[in-house]
Write a protein that holds these residues in place. Structure first.
Motif, PDB file in Angstrom:
ATOM      1  N   ASP A 138       0.849  -1.190   0.000  1.00 23.18           N
ATOM      2  CA  ASP A 138       0.000   0.000   0.000  1.00 23.18           C
ATOM      3  C   ASP A 138       0.885   1.241   0.000  1.00 23.18           C
ATOM      4  O   ASP A 138       1.960   1.257   0.619  1.00 23.18           O
ATOM      5  CB  ASP A 138      -0.928   0.039   1.217  1.00 23.18           C
ATOM      6  CG  ASP A 138      -1.956   1.156   1.106  1.00 23.18           C
ATOM      7  OD1 ASP A 138      -2.933   0.996   0.355  1.00 23.18           O
ATOM      8  OD2 ASP A 138      -1.763   2.216   1.734  1.00 23.18           O
ATOM      9  N   GLY A 175      -2.875  -6.285  -3.231  1.00 21.71           N
ATOM     10  CA  GLY A 175      -3.344  -5.039  -2.631  1.00 21.71           C
ATOM     11  C   GLY A 175      -4.748  -4.708  -3.070  1.00 21.71           C
ATOM     12  O   GLY A 175      -5.322  -5.371  -3.938  1.00 21.71           O
ATOM     13  N   ASP A 187      -0.940   1.684  -6.873  1.00 21.91           N
ATOM     14  CA  ASP A 187       0.400   1.607  -6.287  1.00 21.91           C
ATOM     15  C   ASP A 187       1.437   1.239  -7.344  1.00 21.91           C
ATOM     16  O   ASP A 187       2.524   1.832  -7.397  1.00 21.91           O
ATOM     17  CB  ASP A 187       0.416   0.569  -5.164  1.00 21.91           C
ATOM     18  CG  ASP A 187      -0.720   0.772  -4.172  1.00 21.91           C
ATOM     19  OD1 ASP A 187      -0.755   1.835  -3.536  1.00 21.91           O
ATOM     20  OD2 ASP A 187      -1.571  -0.128  -4.051  1.00 21.91           O
ATOM     21  N   ALA A 192      -0.298   4.126   5.030  1.00 19.50           N
ATOM     22  CA  ALA A 192       0.229   2.935   4.353  1.00 19.50           C
ATOM     23  C   ALA A 192       0.337   1.761   5.322  1.00 19.50           C
ATOM     24  O   ALA A 192      -0.095   0.646   5.006  1.00 19.50           O
ATOM     25  CB  ALA A 192       1.596   3.258   3.734  1.00 19.50           C
ATOM     26  N   ASP A 231      -3.227   0.525   6.494  1.00 24.48           N
ATOM     27  CA  ASP A 231      -3.952  -0.193   5.444  1.00 24.48           C
ATOM     28  C   ASP A 231      -3.319  -1.551   5.141  1.00 24.48           C
ATOM     29  O   ASP A 231      -4.027  -2.513   4.825  1.00 24.48           O
ATOM     30  CB  ASP A 231      -4.027   0.655   4.167  1.00 24.48           C
ATOM     31  CG  ASP A 231      -5.027   1.799   4.305  1.00 24.48           C
ATOM     32  OD1 ASP A 231      -5.746   1.839   5.325  1.00 24.48           O
ATOM     33  OD2 ASP A 231      -5.081   2.653   3.408  1.00 24.48           O
TER      34      ASP A 231
END
Length: 239
Positions: free
Chosen positions: A61, A141, A147, A202, A205
């Protein structure tokens, strides 16, 4: 070492000062190293008959200054968590100092301010840690193409290369398993009765992704989705 001296002498012969030659030589060596790392990543791919239990999945992430890497938006935070058999193996997490300021709406969303990243390393300085961490794994992800797009734009601009790892969208796996839609990470968390931790950071998550992945991994096993071939077949059937 001899090649380094030859390269330095070559730059000096072109009229560059020693400090300029050192900077150019360092940038050149970094590009060579990164391109070598990308070639190694291309070699170490999993065969279709690899059991899922033998695959290292890296949950990924990022937080970015906006949504368009082509227009100069940048990554200012990245977290990645290696997993195998639904268990955590290793974690990478860092903030980066972007060239452009983090917009106010992103500050409100993430809680990260420009002061928080003022003394952070640049993304370029951390690439020697990020790329080996991602190697020899399949990336996972939520909306992971966002990303990947940012990382590839950075790698393309600076090193004329791109990520070689396979990337799989976790949302697609969930929707194929449950025959329902889960547009956001929050929807996925809610489905499993999970509460988000430090949402829109980041690290927060990635931790949420891990909690979801642990449950998905069990569900895949229960469905006798045992190999990468089985997983890709599942994804192709519901796309």
């Amino acid at each position: 070492m001899e090649r380094s001296f030859q390269w330095m002498n070559r730059l000096l012969s072109l009229g560059l000062r020693r400090d300029q030659a050192t900077a150019v030589g360092s940038a050149f060596q970094q590009e060579v190293w990164i391109r070598k790392t990308m070639r190694e990543a291309r070699k170490h791919t999993y065969s279709l008959d690899t059991p899922l239990s033998d695959v290292i999945f890296t949950l990924l992430d990022t937080e970015t200054t906006g949504f368009s890497p082509q227009r100069g938006d940048e990554i200012f935070s990245l977290a990645a968590l290696k997993t195998k058999r639904g268990e955590a193996l290793d974690l990478y997490c860092s903030h980066f100092r972007p060239k452009r300021r983090i917009p106010e709406q992103i500050v409100i969303l993430t809680g990260m301010t420009n002061e928080d990243v003022a003394d952070a390393p640049s993304l370029q300085q951390e690439m020697h840690r990020i790329l080996p961490f991602l190697n020899r794994s399949i990336l996972l992800g939520y909306h992971i193409q966002h990303d990947i797009a940012f990382l590839n734009e950075f790698l393309s601009r600076n090193y004329r290369t791109s990520l070689q790892q396979t990337a799989i969208e976790m949302r697609r796996i969930m929707e194929c398993i449950h025959h329902d839609t889960f547009p956001t990470l929050d929807d996925a968390l809610s489905f499993y009765g999970l509460s988000p931790m430090n949402r829109h950071t980041a690290l927060g998550d990635v931790v949420s992704l891990f909690e979801i992945w642990k449950r998905i991994f069990v569900e895949l096993h229960q469905m006798e989705i045992d190999t990468l071939h089985d997983l890709y077949a599942l994804l192709s059937q519901c796309s």
